[in-house]
Design an enzyme around this catalytic site. Structure first.
Site, short mmCIF file in Angstrom:
data_model
loop_
_atom_site.label_atom_id
_atom_site.label_comp_id
_atom_site.label_asym_id
_atom_site.label_seq_id
_atom_site.Cartn_x
_atom_site.Cartn_y
_atom_site.Cartn_z
N GLY A 29 2.91 7.25 -5.42
CA GLY A 29 2.64 7.86 -6.54
C GLY A 29 2.91 6.23 -7.14
O GLY A 29 4.33 5.56 -7.27
N SER A 64 0.24 2.77 -6.73
CA SER A 64 -0.47 2.44 -7.31
C SER A 64 -0.73 2.63 -9.12
O SER A 64 -0.75 3.96 -9.16
CB SER A 64 -1.92 2.64 -6.69
OG SER A 64 -1.71 1.91 -5.77
N GLU A 88 3.74 2.57 7.99
CA GLU A 88 2.53 2.62 6.98
C GLU A 88 1.87 1.78 7.78
O GLU A 88 -0.01 2.68 7.70
CB GLU A 88 2.35 3.03 5.77
CG GLU A 88 1.27 3.30 4.72
CD GLU A 88 1.82 3.04 3.43
OE1 GLU A 88 2.45 2.81 2.96
OE2 GLU A 88 0.68 2.79 3.26
C1 LIG Z 1 -8.28 6.15 0.52
C2 LIG Z 1 -7.34 5.50 -0.96
C3 LIG Z 1 -6.12 5.75 -0.33
C4 LIG Z 1 -5.24 5.53 -1.64
N1 LIG Z 1 -4.01 6.75 -1.99
C5 LIG Z 1 -3.88 5.82 -3.04
C6 LIG Z 1 -2.17 6.95 -2.62
O1 LIG Z 1 -2.12 8.01 -2.30
N2 LIG Z 1 -0.98 6.23 -3.99
C7 LIG Z 1 -1.25 4.99 -4.03
O2 LIG Z 1 -0.29 4.75 -4.94
N3 LIG Z 1 -2.57 4.54 -4.02
C8 LIG Z 1 -3.36 4.73 -3.38
N4 LIG Z 1 -4.28 4.04 -3.21
C9 LIG Z 1 -4.29 2.28 -4.32
C10 LIG Z 1 -4.16 1.42 -3.29
O3 LIG Z 1 -2.99 1.42 -2.92
C11 LIG Z 1 -5.19 0.06 -3.23
O4 LIG Z 1 -6.33 0.12 -3.92
C12 LIG Z 1 -4.50 -1.34 -3.02
O5 LIG Z 1 -2.95 -1.61 -3.35
C13 LIG Z 1 -6.26 -1.96 -4.23
O6 LIG Z 1 -5.46 -2.43 -5.07
P1 LIG Z 1 -6.55 -2.15 -6.21
O7 LIG Z 1 -7.51 -1.33 -5.97
O8 LIG Z 1 -6.23 -2.28 -7.89
O9 LIG Z 1 -7.44 -3.21 -6.21
P2 LIG Z 1 -7.05 -5.19 -6.91
O10 LIG Z 1 -5.66 -5.73 -6.03
O11 LIG Z 1 -7.40 -5.29 -8.16
O12 LIG Z 1 -7.85 -5.97 -5.80
C14 LIG Z 1 -8.99 -6.10 -6.11
C15 LIG Z 1 -9.44 -6.88 -4.72
O13 LIG Z 1 -9.24 -8.36 -5.37
C16 LIG Z 1 -8.20 -9.37 -4.09
N5 LIG Z 1 -7.02 -9.38 -4.22
C17 LIG Z 1 -5.58 -9.41 -5.36
N6 LIG Z 1 -5.20 -10.13 -5.54
C18 LIG Z 1 -6.05 -11.10 -4.50
C19 LIG Z 1 -4.61 -12.52 -4.26
N7 LIG Z 1 -3.71 -12.49 -4.58
N8 LIG Z 1 -5.44 -12.95 -2.98
C20 LIG Z 1 -6.71 -12.35 -2.29
N9 LIG Z 1 -7.39 -11.75 -2.59
C21 LIG Z 1 -7.21 -11.15 -3.85
C22 LIG Z 1 -8.05 -7.59 -2.98
O14 LIG Z 1 -7.51 -7.87 -1.87
C23 LIG Z 1 -9.55 -6.64 -3.34
O15 LIG Z 1 -10.03 -7.48 -2.78
C24 LIG Z 1 -5.78 4.41 -2.53
C25 LIG Z 1 -6.58 3.53 -2.00
C26 LIG Z 1 -7.88 4.51 -1.53
C27 LIG Z 1 -9.54 3.64 -1.46
#
Ligand SMILES: Cc1cc2nc3c(=O)[nH]c(=O)nc-3n(C[C@H](O)[C@H](O)[C@H](O)COP(=O)(O)OP(=O)(O)OC[C@H]3O[C@@H](n4cnc5c(N)ncnc54)[C@H](O)[C@@H]3O)c2cc1C
Lengths: 389, 355
Positions: A137, A139, A254
């Site tokens: 937990g 994100s 990880e």
């Molecule tokens: C299949 C799957 C399973 C998951 N399982 C879990 C889970 O079990 N538990 C959990 O806690 N989370 C989980 N996640 C969440 C995952 O860790 C997040 O999706 C990830 O950290 C990205 O965050 P976001 O989706 O909010 O994208 P955002 O942070 O909003 O980013 C959107 C885009 O902008 C880019 N970006 C953002 N900031 C920057 C920067 N400073 N410089 C360059 N580019 C940038 C990103 O790279 C991305 O391409 C899962 C995600 C997926 C897809």
């Protein structure tokens, strides 16, 4: 010459222990038995989608869950390199490992390192027996790449903590037993300070799990609402305020494992099965060879990080590098397979057929470079690592 | 100088003046465009060095763009001579794998069995044909040639003065000379009949040597690029502070690391024998050749205009990458060879054959 800048690129050479050879054969025998049972279907992304607690328990009976945990806590006391051999065999075969994936890879090692003696004695034997499953937990709606901005808060109560907030994308929360939750215990100027980790019982009052469906329709992850959930004092994981350090310390584990380049490997096997029926053209041979060479090369890098972890060193930069390379290959492999043997992806084709596996891999493909930290963020880590040297 | 150091009196690389202080008004912005050609000599390991040590030395030679047949000597010619039971001459050596040569007995037996010249009194050979694009032939003490004689595969040595040499070069202006042989007599003492596996080993060694050079040149590209993006300022910040630059730079670093890992992983299999080495070396050369384009592309892009000039040393590495990827088998050739034996049932076993 800036020769010194190269050190984060140093990858130890991996030499697998002699015991790994026999272990690999044992796992292959086990997988043959399971194939005969119909549990190992050669599906892509089986560490996300292959949910089968009964399979996990049979694996645990062989000592292959929590196998790097010490024997005094019910583990097999075998090193990371031996664990590596087991998990790469399972992933390559597309075995259903998602039930125990997070407890085996993250929760177990984390509780071993940061947990109290009481937590270790309670959780680790259950994890190793394949009877206790964890979610992550971390994100939240506004905290993805900028994880330190989490807003779920933990307030002190007479006998523990009261957690309030909503976690997003929590894989498996609807089926698992516990989640390790990152929450804010103190407002701090530095957003990396004042964070702590908690072990939350997913069946506790105040926990509400709301499904989020993938575009394929699958239910794999959830919104996980903590509505004033009581967490006993004994379920704080590690030191209060050390949450950020603990979370980032786990990342090398990880990020560098074989799951970061093998998610779509079963699709390549499926392609070869199709091509075994006919003579490959020169172009097909070349494309299959190019993919194979890249898999082989990335595997060497990934093994190098495992060797370092086995020796007690942590290589965060290298782990980020493996994950960027590996997850990009996972997606590229799907595209290459499509062009090597043009096949319309069909989610409704016979389960296990090439067209169906292709559809499955394709629908999952955008996730490979997102989960576990996006590739854009990883690349920042890689260049920073190099410039600091 | 170390006796095992290969040095050539005629460096193929023009001695450029890299000091471009006058080129730009702001010397800070071109801090990296100074003379970074550290010594182009690398000590040659002794002939009994392990394969891993040889690979490390060849990698270094690639990184420093040594203008001599260093890899050819260390990793190909010397080990092949030893395996064939011939003595190893001093000095720089090179090789040619030449199945197209016409090879006959020089002394046909009085009572030949079969077609004329198919048996001889000794293994003195008459050789005719052209050895194409032999690396550094003009500076080598001897050329190790692998060819097919009427009685099977042979390895023999010749000296460049036995041939008519037509000079040539690759994109990096490294010598690649054609050697024309008009019925040259090779004395029996310089000839060895060899098993077919040694022919294959020669191809594998040549490919691995080239892959290790590519890995070295790839590392040079990384070093030059990181130095440049941290020193060069635009819009008031070093280039390396920009997200878009980081994204590209990381891919460059990754691609170079990938090639290096694949090369490193081939050392132990090569020691173990040809069969074990085939997969690892085909994989390494495929990856090295396939990565060359991306490494060169990103390094040039991030260097901007200065990188495409002779003033800057980047071209020393990138022109080699573009040349070496095609030499001793390009990625298309090796990839096809790699895939030819793979089936759904053998793919995973092949991938886990190393380490
Ligand atoms: C299949 C799957 C399973 C998951 N399982 C879990 C889970 O079990 N538990 C959990 O806690 N989370 C989980 N996640 C969440 C995952 O860790 C997040 O999706 C990830 O950290 C990205 O965050 P976001 O989706 O909010 O994208 P955002 O942070 O909003 O980013 C959107 C885009 O902008 C880019 N970006 C953002 N900031 C920057 C920067 N400073 N410089 C360059 N580019 C940038 C990103 O790279 C991305 O391409 C899962 C995600 C997926 C897809």
């Amino acid at each position: 010459m800036p020769t010194a800048t190269i050190s984060p690129l140093g990858f130890p050479e991996a030499v697998l222990p002699e015991s790994a050879r026999q272990l690999r054969l044992d796992v292959r025998d086990f997988l043959d038995e399971e194939r005969a049972r119909g549990t190992v279907l050669g599906r892509p992304d089986s560490w996300l989608a292959g949910w089968d607690p009964a399979f996990t328990r049979r694996l645990a009976e062989r000592g292959w869950v929590g196998m790097a945990l010490p024997t005094e806590y019910g583990g097999a006391g075998r090193g990371f390199l031996e664990r590596y051999v087991v998990i790469e065999e399972l992933l390559a075969a597309g075995a259903p490992v998602s039930a125990h994936w997070v407890s085996d890879r993250q929760a177990g090692p984390s509780i071993l390192q940061h947990g109290t003696e009481e937590q270790r004695r309670f959780f680790l034997p259950r994890i190793a027996a394949g009877k206790c499953f964890f979610s992550i937990g971390m994100s939240e709606k506004s905290s993805g790449s900028d994880l330190a901005s989490v807003r779920t808060c933990a307030e002190r109560t007479a006998d523990g903590w009261r957690l309030t907030g909503t976690k997003m994308w929590t894989g498996g929360a609807h089926a698992n037993d516990y989640a390790i939750v990152l929450a804010r215990t103190e407002e701090a100027e530095d957003k990396h300070a004042g964070l702590s980790q908690f072990i939350v019982d997913l069946r506790a009052p105040g926990v509400r799990i709301e499904p989020i469906h993938l575009m394929s329709g699958e239910h794999r992850f959830n919104a996980f609402h903590l509505e004033g959930v009581h967490v006993p004092e004994a379920m704080l994981l590690g030191q209060q305020g050390d949450g950020w350090k603990q979370v980032t310390g786990e990342l090398a584990f990880e990020r560098s494992g074989p799951e970061r380049y093998l998610s779509t490997f079963p699709l390549l096997v499926s392609l070869l099965r199709e091509l075994d029926q006919r003579a490959m053209t020169a172009e097909q041979l070349t494309q299959v060879g190019i993919l194979t060479a890249r898999l082989h090369s990335i595997r060497q890098l990934s093994l190098g990080v495992a060797a370092a972890l086995d020796a007690g060193a942590s290589l965060d930069t290298q782990a980020a590098l493996v994950k960027d390379l590996g997850t990009r290959l996972e997606g590229a492999l799907v595209d290459s397979v499509r062009s090597i043997l043009p096949t319309p992806a069909d989610p409704h084709a016979t389960p296990g057929s090439h067209a169906e596996l292709l559809a499955f891999a394709l629908l999952h493909s955008p996730g490979y470079t997102l989960r576990g930290g996006t590739n854009e963020i990883l690349r920042g880590i890689i260049t920073r690592g190099l410039e600091q040297h | 100088m170390n006796t095992h150091t290969i040095d050539t009196s005629t460096p193929a690389i023009p001695a450029d003046d890299y000091d471009t202080t006058a080129f730009f008004a702001d010397p800070g912005a071109i801090a990296t465009v100074t003379n970074t050609t550290d010594s182009q000599t690398v000590p040659l390991p002794t002939p009994d060095a392990s394969t891993a040590e040889l690979l490390a030395a060849v990698h270094e030679a690639g990184r420093r763009t040594v203008p001599a047949p260093f890899a050819e000597t260390a990793l190909v010619a010397r080990p092949l001579l030893r395996r064939a039971g011939l003595s190893v001459p001093e000095g720089p050596l090179t090789y040619a794998i030449a199945p197209q040569l016409t090879v006959r007995h020089a002394h046909p037996a009085a009572s030949a069995v079969g077609s004329a010249g198919s048996a001889g009194e000794d293994d003195t050979l008459l050789v005719a044909g052209t050895l194409r694009r032999v690396p550094w032939a003009r500076t080598a003490t001897a050329v190790v040639v692998l060819a097919n004689a009427p009685f099977g595969p042979v390895l023999f040595t010749l000296t460049p003065d036995q041939a008519v040499l037509a000079p040539g070069a690759n994109l990096a202006e490294e010598a690649r000379d054609d050697l024309h042989l008009a019925s040259v007599e090779i004395p029996a003492a310089q000839v060895r009949r060899i098993p077919r596996e040694l022919l294959e080993e020669a191809e594998l060694r040549a490919a691995l040597a080239r892959a290790a050079l590519i890995a070295g040149a790839g590392q040079r590209c990384v070093e030059l690029t990181v130095a440049h993006t941290t020193a060069r300022t635009q819009f008031g910040r070093p280039l390396s502070r920009f997200q878009a630059v980081k994204q590209e730079e990381a891919k460059l670093i990754e691609e170079a690391a990938l090639v290096r890992a694949a090369v490193q992983a081939a050392a132990a299999p090569l020691d173990a024998g040809t069969a074990a080495a085939r997969f690892a070396i085909a994989g390494a050369k495929t990856q090295a050749s396939a990565s060359a384009a991306e490494i060169a592309r990103i390094a040039h892009q991030l260097h901007g205009a200065i990188g495409i000039t002779k003033l800057h040393p980047l071209h020393l590495a990138t022109t080699r990458l573009w040349s070496w990827r095609d030499e001793d088998g390009d990625e298309t050739t090796w990839a096809a060879g790699l895939a030819r034996t793979l089936t759904a049932d053998t793919l995973w076993a092949a991938l886990t054959s190393t380490p």
